[in-house]
Design a protein around this motif. Structure first.
Motif, PDB file in Angstrom:
ATOM      1  N   ILE A   1       5.337   3.728   2.183  1.00 32.33           N
ATOM      2  CA  ILE A   1       4.950   2.445   1.590  1.00 32.33           C
ATOM      3  C   ILE A   1       4.833   1.431   2.720  1.00 32.33           C
ATOM      4  CG2 ILE A   1       5.728   0.496   0.203  1.00 32.33           C
ATOM      5  CD1 ILE A   1       6.848   2.357  -1.817  1.00 32.33           C
ATOM      6  N   SER A   2       3.695   0.752   2.786  1.00 27.77           N
ATOM      7  CA  SER A   2       3.482  -0.314   3.767  1.00 27.77           C
ATOM      8  C   SER A   2       3.392  -1.641   3.017  1.00 27.77           C
ATOM      9  CB  SER A   2       2.190  -0.075   4.559  1.00 27.77           C
ATOM     10  OG  SER A   2       2.260   1.134   5.280  1.00 27.77           O
TER      11      SER A   2
ATOM     12  N   THR B   1      -3.883   0.824  -2.483  1.00 28.26           N
ATOM     13  CA  THR B   1      -3.293  -0.468  -2.805  1.00 28.26           C
ATOM     14  C   THR B   1      -2.454  -0.376  -4.079  1.00 28.26           C
ATOM     15  OG1 THR B   1      -5.120  -1.680  -1.769  1.00 28.26           O
ATOM     16  CG2 THR B   1      -3.765  -2.881  -3.344  1.00 28.26           C
ATOM     17  N   LEU B   2      -1.162  -0.725  -3.957  1.00 30.73           N
ATOM     18  CA  LEU B   2      -0.268  -0.755  -5.112  1.00 30.73           C
ATOM     19  C   LEU B   2      -0.165  -2.156  -5.711  1.00 30.73           C
ATOM     20  CD1 LEU B   2       2.657   1.456  -3.698  1.00 30.73           C
ATOM     21  CD2 LEU B   2       0.644   2.177  -5.009  1.00 30.73           C
ATOM     22  N   PHE B   3      -0.298  -3.173  -4.847  1.00 28.93           N
ATOM     23  CA  PHE B   3      -0.255  -4.556  -5.324  1.00 28.93           C
ATOM     24  C   PHE B   3      -0.794  -5.471  -4.241  1.00 28.93           C
ATOM     25  CE2 PHE B   3       1.732  -8.729  -5.596  1.00 28.93           C
ATOM     26  CZ  PHE B   3       1.432  -9.090  -6.906  1.00 28.93           C
ATOM     27  N   SER B   4      -1.497  -6.519  -4.648  1.00 30.23           N
ATOM     28  CA  SER B   4      -1.956  -7.538  -3.713  1.00 30.23           C
ATOM     29  C   SER B   4      -2.086  -8.851  -4.475  1.00 30.23           C
ATOM     30  CB  SER B   4      -3.309  -7.154  -3.095  1.00 30.23           C
ATOM     31  OG  SER B   4      -3.724  -8.150  -2.181  1.00 30.23           O
TER      32      SER B   4
ATOM     33  N   ARG C   1       9.677  -6.972  -8.360  1.00 33.36           N
ATOM     34  CA  ARG C   1       8.706  -5.881  -8.489  1.00 33.36           C
ATOM     35  C   ARG C   1       9.253  -4.646  -7.792  1.00 33.36           C
ATOM     36  NH1 ARG C   1       3.444  -7.253  -9.945  1.00 33.36           N
ATOM     37  NH2 ARG C   1       3.189  -4.984  -9.962  1.00 33.36           N
ATOM     38  N   GLU C   2       8.876  -3.464  -8.298  1.00 32.83           N
ATOM     39  CA  GLU C   2       9.303  -2.202  -7.710  1.00 32.83           C
ATOM     40  C   GLU C   2       8.098  -1.277  -7.551  1.00 32.83           C
ATOM     41  OE1 GLU C   2      12.361  -0.564 -10.136  1.00 32.83           O
ATOM     42  OE2 GLU C   2      13.829  -2.111  -9.651  1.00 32.83           O
ATOM     43  N   TRP C   3       8.084  -0.509  -6.445  1.00 35.32           N
ATOM     44  CA  TRP C   3       7.006   0.440  -6.171  1.00 35.32           C
ATOM     45  C   TRP C   3       7.598   1.743  -5.667  1.00 35.32           C
ATOM     46  CZ3 TRP C   3       6.925  -4.570  -4.204  1.00 35.32           C
ATOM     47  CH2 TRP C   3       6.045  -5.459  -4.827  1.00 35.32           C
TER      48      TRP C   3
ATOM     49  N   ARG D   1       0.847  -1.198   0.000  1.00 34.08           N
ATOM     50  CA  ARG D   1       0.000   0.000   0.000  1.00 34.08           C
ATOM     51  C   ARG D   1       0.878   1.242   0.000  1.00 34.08           C
ATOM     52  NH1 ARG D   1      -5.394  -0.892   1.203  1.00 34.08           N
ATOM     53  NH2 ARG D   1      -5.901  -3.056   1.757  1.00 34.08           N
ATOM     54  N   GLY D   2       0.416   2.275  -0.715  1.00 30.72           N
ATOM     55  CA  GLY D   2       1.157   3.530  -0.801  1.00 30.72           C
ATOM     56  C   GLY D   2       0.519   4.624   0.034  1.00 30.72           C
TER      57      GLY D   2
END
Length: 251
Positions: free
Chosen positions: A210-211, A190-193, A202-204, A184-185
């Motif tokens: 960022i959690s 939600t950035l990815f789940s 993967r990169e965010w 999560r950002g």
């Protein structure tokens, strides 16, 4: 939508079975099934029910706090504050060491300068003009010792310059084994789940925070703001981490 229905819907959206949730939370399947039916009797009491709700919600990617408040409203309110913290379901722990920042000892420098001034004043008072030159020589040495290292040694061309503060937080994850993650950002977006296969990278990026919730802490390798943090936990452990642009300090 009730507590159990919300958790069940979150589990389905995350693509998890009750068995998978049980393995990642270490909560018995029978207890999870009961909670999804809003039956909290198998939890063994309100205290444990709150903990199970929080743990399951985090794994399936649901905000646990509204669910805990709804539970408290339906079961007589939240418990009184206690000095004890944490619990058997809490797995969050800081993994990145932060070094203590030390400020210059200005008190000692000021004391030395003040002592030098006292010597000068004494010599001028008792010795007149004849003692002024000697007093200046005595005062110069403590004053030089009290001076800042930056004043004694001006920065030369090519010397390292402090890096500007980061404007974003960047997280890079490499899956060593198949692992479920929820990222999560800012503002909880939600950035990815989902589940990452072994070898996936993967990169965010986010501006403030960022959690990440990792179903298997020993199955991934993390890099934060260019700093390799290695594996954040042991195999099979659920790990929850938060990162900001200033983490880790050494990055």
């Amino acid at each position: 939508m009730g507590i159990g229905e919300t958790l069940a819907e979150g589990r389905k959206q995350a693509g998890l079975t009750i068995t998978e949730v049980s393995l990642r939370t270490r909560v018995r399947e029978s207890v999870i099934r009961g909670i999804e039916r809003d039956d909290f009797a198998p939890c063994g009491g309100d205290f444990y029910a709150r903990g199970h709700i929080r743990t399951i919600a985090r794994v399936v990617g649901v905000d646990p706090e509204p669910l805990v408040r709804a539970f408290d409203d339906a079961h007589g309110g939240a418990p009184q504050p206690s000095s004890a913290t944490g619990g058997p379901w809490e797995t969050d722990r800081p993994l990145v060491p932060f070094r203590e920042r030390r400020s210059p000892n200005w008190s000692a420098a000021m004391a030395m300068a003040f002592a030098a001034l006292v010597v000068v004043a004494g010599v001028q008072f008792f010795g007149g003009r004849g003692g002024q030159h000697a007093a200046r020589q005595v005062a110069e040495k403590p004053a030089q010792a009290a001076a800042s290292p930056h004043q004694q040694q001006p920065r030369r061309a090519g010397d390292p310059v402090a890096a500007a503060p980061r404007k974003n937080v960047e997280l890079r994850l490499k899956a060593r084994r198949a692992t479920w993650v929820n990222v999560r950002g800012d503002k909880g977006r939600t950035l990815f789940s989902g589940t990452l296969r072994s070898g996936t990278v993967r990169e965010w990026k986010a501006k403030k925070k960022i959690s990440i919730l990792i179903g298997n802490g020993g199955g991934v390798r993390l890099t934060v703001n260019g700093k390799d943090l290695g594996t954040p936990g042991q195999s099979g452990n659920v790990v929850h981490l938060d990162f900001t642009p200033s983490d880790p300090e050494a990055a």
